[in-house]
Write a protein that holds these residues in place. Sequence first.
Motif, mmCIF file in Angstrom:
data_model
loop_
_atom_site.group_PDB
_atom_site.id
_atom_site.type_symbol
_atom_site.label_atom_id
_atom_site.label_comp_id
_atom_site.label_asym_id
_atom_site.label_seq_id
_atom_site.Cartn_x
_atom_site.Cartn_y
_atom_site.Cartn_z
ATOM 1 N N ASP A 173 12.163 7.625 13.413
ATOM 2 C CA ASP A 173 12.713 8.947 13.719
ATOM 3 C C ASP A 173 12.270 10.032 12.743
ATOM 4 O O ASP A 173 12.771 11.155 12.794
ATOM 5 C CB ASP A 173 14.246 8.895 13.784
ATOM 6 C CG ASP A 173 14.878 8.432 12.479
ATOM 7 O OD1 ASP A 173 14.138 8.170 11.513
ATOM 8 O OD2 ASP A 173 16.121 8.327 12.431
ATOM 9 N N THR B 32 14.188 5.575 25.252
ATOM 10 C CA THR B 32 14.078 4.172 25.642
ATOM 11 C C THR B 32 12.826 4.002 26.500
ATOM 12 O O THR B 32 12.611 4.750 27.451
ATOM 13 C CB THR B 32 15.313 3.726 26.421
ATOM 14 O OG1 THR B 32 16.470 3.858 25.582
ATOM 15 C CG2 THR B 32 15.178 2.275 26.869
ATOM 16 N N ARG C 196 12.767 1.159 21.733
ATOM 17 C CA ARG C 196 12.717 2.573 21.328
ATOM 18 C C ARG C 196 11.264 2.985 21.113
ATOM 19 O O ARG C 196 10.468 2.230 20.561
ATOM 20 C CB ARG C 196 13.491 2.795 20.032
ATOM 21 C CG ARG C 196 14.992 2.536 20.116
ATOM 22 C CD ARG C 196 15.677 2.963 18.820
ATOM 23 N NE ARG C 196 15.000 2.371 17.670
ATOM 24 C CZ ARG C 196 14.946 2.942 16.465
ATOM 25 N NH1 ARG C 196 15.503 4.112 16.257
ATOM 26 N NH2 ARG C 196 14.321 2.339 15.466
ATOM 27 N N ILE D 112 12.801 10.398 20.365
ATOM 28 C CA ILE D 112 12.913 8.958 20.615
ATOM 29 C C ILE D 112 13.611 8.738 21.950
ATOM 30 O O ILE D 112 14.663 9.319 22.218
ATOM 31 C CB ILE D 112 13.670 8.252 19.482
ATOM 32 C CG1 ILE D 112 12.848 8.292 18.192
ATOM 33 C CG2 ILE D 112 13.956 6.799 19.865
ATOM 34 C CD1 ILE D 112 13.493 7.575 17.018
#
Length: 361
Positions: free
Chosen positions: A340, A21, A6, A19
């Motif tokens: 986050d 991948t 992440r 966020i």
Amino acid sequence: MAQEVRGVIAPGKGERVRIETVTVPDPGPGEAVVRVQACGVCHTDLHYRQGGIGEDFPYLLGHEAAGLVEEVGEGVTDVAPGDFVILNWRAVCGRCRACRRGRPWYCFDTHNARQKMTTAGGTVLTPALGIGAFAEKTLVAAGQCTKVDPSVPPSVAGLLGCGVMAGIGAAVNTGAVGRGDSVAVIGCGGVGNAAVAGARLAGAARIIAVDLDDRKLATASALGATHTVNSRSQDPVEAIRELTGGHGADVVIEAVGRPETYRQAFYARDLAGTVVLVGVPTPEMQLEIPLLDVFGRGGALKSSWYGDCLPSRDFPMLVDLHLQGRLDLGAFVSETIALDEIEDAFTRMQAGDVLRSVVVM
């Protein structure tokens, strides 16, 4: 094989971060994969998000980081898997004209990893300052990894990777603050307050902190400022002169990066004094000062790149000073947050509510 982690992406100019991948390739020759343990939220990351540094979106943000080396590529000998490192964004080449002259902190050919990290969909990411550490793992040049004492907490060690090093280095390296000097620091965010701490380490007799925010001035006092000036209510040039016998400070460090505060720094220094610009201006800013004043006042006008630091020399030394209780790196950490929460941390930073938010993985 490549790993998926992440990471925090700035997708476009002014857009909120998100966020996604991130695909991290295996390290190639001269490269290393680092598992990030902590990363500070620096104003430079906000500059990237706002489009103030470049337009190579999407950016993988984060650069003020510490973590563990996980893998190294062919030919890497200075670090090994398991080493605790602070990441730096100026891996010196050792071959350019600055390095050959024995001034590697000015290296003109610093480098980053050659391979690119991507989104899961294959979009190439531009890592902030060649690091991209708002991610669980990142790929860097091995020279960007500086091994330090692993007993230092990652949440404070990472701050040396940018802001704290920039400020301390502006005082100690660029400004060459000496024992008994008078120093003024204009702008007491993370970098400015680090400059206050650096001036204290160097033995300055008088350290004057200038800011609009009494909260930041209180932190400056805790880090070593002997006097504070709130420039909302006082003219900073007059106040600095009054506190230095009418002469001005020996060294004035401008940690804002604006023309108006630079002019204040210029006129607040003593004759033959030094001005150090460590605040980062934006591309459209222009400065106008009478050339006769530049000539007549003498001294030196300097810019400080990364505190003119040499990571292999300075990072371990500053970590040791922290572990000895002589440099309180913990004083710079206002809060620890999750990956986050970075967009909210940007808001608090802009409001002046925090000195540093630190993402802890």
